[in-house]
Design a protein around this motif. Sequence first.
Motif, short mmCIF file in Angstrom:
data_model
loop_
_atom_site.label_atom_id
_atom_site.label_comp_id
_atom_site.label_asym_id
_atom_site.label_seq_id
_atom_site.Cartn_x
_atom_site.Cartn_y
_atom_site.Cartn_z
N PHE A 24 32.35 26.49 32.18
CA PHE A 24 31.86 27.66 32.92
C PHE A 24 32.55 27.77 34.27
O PHE A 24 33.04 28.84 34.65
CB PHE A 24 30.33 27.56 33.09
N TRP A 25 32.59 26.67 35.02
CA TRP A 25 33.20 26.72 36.35
C TRP A 25 34.71 26.91 36.29
O TRP A 25 35.29 27.59 37.14
CB TRP A 25 32.83 25.48 37.17
N VAL A 26 35.35 26.34 35.28
CA VAL A 26 36.79 26.58 35.11
C VAL A 26 37.04 28.06 34.84
O VAL A 26 37.96 28.65 35.40
CB VAL A 26 37.36 25.69 33.99
N LEU A 27 36.21 28.67 34.02
CA LEU A 27 36.35 30.09 33.73
C LEU A 27 36.13 30.93 34.99
O LEU A 27 36.91 31.85 35.26
CB LEU A 27 35.36 30.50 32.64
N ILE A 28 35.11 30.64 35.75
CA ILE A 28 34.82 31.39 36.98
C ILE A 28 35.97 31.26 37.96
O ILE A 28 36.42 32.25 38.56
CB ILE A 28 33.50 30.91 37.62
N ILE A 29 36.47 30.05 38.17
CA ILE A 29 37.57 29.83 39.12
C ILE A 29 38.84 30.52 38.64
O ILE A 29 39.56 31.13 39.44
CB ILE A 29 37.78 28.33 39.35
N THR A 30 39.12 30.46 37.35
CA THR A 30 40.32 31.12 36.81
C THR A 30 40.24 32.63 37.01
O THR A 30 41.22 33.25 37.43
CB THR A 30 40.48 30.79 35.32
N VAL A 31 39.10 33.23 36.73
CA VAL A 31 38.94 34.67 36.93
C VAL A 31 39.09 35.03 38.40
O VAL A 31 39.75 36.02 38.75
CB VAL A 31 37.58 35.14 36.37
N ALA A 32 38.52 34.22 39.29
CA ALA A 32 38.64 34.50 40.72
C ALA A 32 40.08 34.41 41.19
O ALA A 32 40.56 35.26 41.95
CB ALA A 32 37.76 33.52 41.51
N VAL A 33 40.80 33.38 40.75
CA VAL A 33 42.21 33.23 41.16
C VAL A 33 43.05 34.39 40.64
O VAL A 33 43.86 34.97 41.37
CB VAL A 33 42.76 31.87 40.67
N LEU A 34 42.86 34.76 39.39
CA LEU A 34 43.62 35.88 38.83
C LEU A 34 43.29 37.19 39.53
O LEU A 34 44.17 38.01 39.77
CB LEU A 34 43.37 35.99 37.32
N ALA A 35 42.03 37.39 39.86
CA ALA A 35 41.64 38.61 40.58
C ALA A 35 42.27 38.65 41.97
O ALA A 35 42.77 39.69 42.40
CB ALA A 35 40.12 38.70 40.68
N LEU A 36 42.26 37.52 42.68
CA LEU A 36 42.86 37.48 44.00
C LEU A 36 44.36 37.68 43.95
O LEU A 36 44.94 38.33 44.82
CB LEU A 36 42.52 36.17 44.70
N ARG A 37 45.01 37.13 42.94
CA ARG A 37 46.45 37.32 42.80
C ARG A 37 46.78 38.78 42.50
O ARG A 37 47.77 39.31 42.99
CB ARG A 37 47.00 36.43 41.70
N THR A 38 45.95 39.43 41.69
CA THR A 38 46.18 40.83 41.37
C THR A 38 45.96 41.71 42.58
O THR A 38 46.74 42.63 42.84
CB THR A 38 45.25 41.27 40.22
N VAL A 39 44.91 41.46 43.34
CA VAL A 39 44.62 42.25 44.53
C VAL A 39 45.66 42.00 45.60
O VAL A 39 46.08 42.92 46.30
CB VAL A 39 43.20 41.93 45.05
N GLY A 40 46.11 40.76 45.73
CA GLY A 40 47.08 40.41 46.77
C GLY A 40 48.49 40.86 46.49
O GLY A 40 49.32 40.88 47.37
#
Length: 88
Positions: A24-40
Motif C-alpha cells: 500500500f505505501w509503495v503504491l502511494i509513494i509511487t503515485v505521489a512521485v509520478l504525479a510530482l514529476r508530471t506536474v514539475g
Amino acid sequence: MMFWYDHDVSGWGWFAMSFGMIAFWVLIITVAVLALRTVGRTSERPPGPAGAWPEQVLAERFARGEIDEEEYRKRLHALRASGGPSGR
C-alpha cells in the motif's frame, strides 16, 4: 464465550497484513512521485537542439551573422503573425 477463542490472526495473517501495508505505501509513494514529476515537467520548451523554438533558432542565426537585421525582423514578424511555433 468459547466462540471468540482461537480466531486470532495466525502467522500467515500477520505476514499478509505486513505485505499488504508495505505494498500500500509503495503504491502511494509511487503515485505521489509520478504525479510530482508530471506536474514539475515544463512543457514550454522542448529539450535539446532538435526541438528548439523557431524564434530561438532565428535569434541564433542572427547572432552568428548568417542573416542581417532586416531579414531577422522580417522573419520574426512572419513567425509571430503565423501564431508562433505551431502556426502552420
